[in-house]
Design a protein around this motif. Structure first.
Motif, short mmCIF file in Angstrom:
data_model
loop_
_atom_site.label_atom_id
_atom_site.label_comp_id
_atom_site.label_asym_id
_atom_site.label_seq_id
_atom_site.Cartn_x
_atom_site.Cartn_y
_atom_site.Cartn_z
N SER A 213 47.48 37.86 21.77
CA SER A 213 46.07 37.94 22.16
C SER A 213 45.74 39.31 22.71
N GLY A 216 44.95 41.50 20.03
CA GLY A 216 43.77 41.13 19.27
C GLY A 216 44.05 40.21 18.10
N GLN A 220 40.22 34.78 20.07
CA GLN A 220 39.17 35.75 19.82
C GLN A 220 38.00 35.55 20.78
#
Length: 297
Positions: A213, A216, A220
């Motif tokens: 995370s 990315g 999201q």
């Protein structure tokens, strides 16, 4: 009850249990506990300092940091826990079948596990993300595909050790059914190994999800997740370090609590672990599990 008493004689285990249960309950009841909407934008409060309404301040979009931290428990912990449960369930069933029946069944199942373990965990996860796209569900799918074989092999090793014990052989001689032998004699003694390997995987899966995370590739925007919160705060890490400290400390605290609690859980399942011989025996199994876990990762 005796095991519970042994477990909570350790103050560190009691504190760890409190942290774990509090975090899980906060994630489950986040809708009622969080003081504000975690996705509500207030540009006029951009990078605002802590206040009575926003106890941990506001992020770059004026969103409540505390609320996002609480809602971030769901993907960071609860969904990982659900994925871990599925992986452990599949691995336990296959590990018990292979370790108890042995022979051709063991050979076939272990060759399948060898094929799965031949793929590096991070590479397989990135491949699944590349095929199906970024997102939490694809990372969790990758965890299930990669972790079940690791659990199966570790549990199979433990089951093979106990299935050759004299009391198991005696039960077979008396004509006791295989399922009854597994449930009464092998499952209880295998629980410490399952607990240790599950805890190790739980901690690593939380950190891996946060890492993806942060890059990315996982959760999201605008959804909240601890790793993504770190990514959003890295641009102001020197001017507003508290934005990174909140999710960072929370992640470290929860992972440490899981590890400490599992150490105490081992002793609760088998008090003989306090003796040096048993400690060395289980330590060898744990080290094997960790080494194979690193190979998978």
């Amino acid at each position: 009850m005796k095991r519970v008493g042994i477990l909570f004689q350790d103050r560190l285990a009691l504190l760890s249990f409190f942290i774990i249960t509090s975090t899980l309950l906060a994630g489950i009841f986040a809708h009622w506990i969080a003081p504000n909407d975690p996705e509500e934008v207030h540009m006029e409060l951009r990078f605002a300092s802590a206040s009575w309404e926003y106890l941990l301040g506001n992020d770059h979009l004026g969103r409540c940091v505390l609320s996002r931290l609480i809602y971030g428990i769901r993907p960071s912990v609860l969904w990982v826990l659900a994925t871990l449960t599925i992986s452990v369930g599949i691995g336990t069933v296959i590990g018990f079948i292979a370790g108890y029946y042995k022979g051709k069944i063991d050979a076939i199942l272990m060759r399948i596990c060898d094929i799965m373990l031949s793929f590096p965990g991070y590479v397989m996860t990135l491949a699944i993300i590349g095929i199906f796209g970024v997102g939490l569900q694809n990372i969790l799918l990758a965890f299930v595909l990669m972790k079940w074989s690791w659990f199966a092999r570790i549990i199979r090793t433990s089951v093979m050790q106990f299935s050759s014990a004299e009391y198991v052989m005696f039960s077979k001689t008396l004509g006791v059914g295989s399922l009854q032998i597994i449930w009464r004699h092998i499952v209880p003694v295998s629980l410490p190994v399952i607990a240790v390997t599950s805890s190790s995987a739980f901690s690593s899966m939380i950190l891996q999800l946060s890492g993806f995370s942060f890059l990315g590739l996982g959760v999201q925007a605008p959804h909240a997740e601890w790793g993504m919160m770190l990514n959003e705060a890295r641009e102001v890490m020197f001017s507003r370090p508290e934005l990174m400290l909140a999710p960072g400390i929370t992640t470290i605290l929860f992972v440490s609590a899981v590890n400490f609690f599992t150490d105490a859980l081992q002793v609760a399942f088998d008090p003989k672990l306090r003796s040096k011989g048993k400690k060395k025996q289980l330590k060898g199994i744990i080290q094997t599990a960790n080494l194979q876990g690193k190979e998978v990762a």
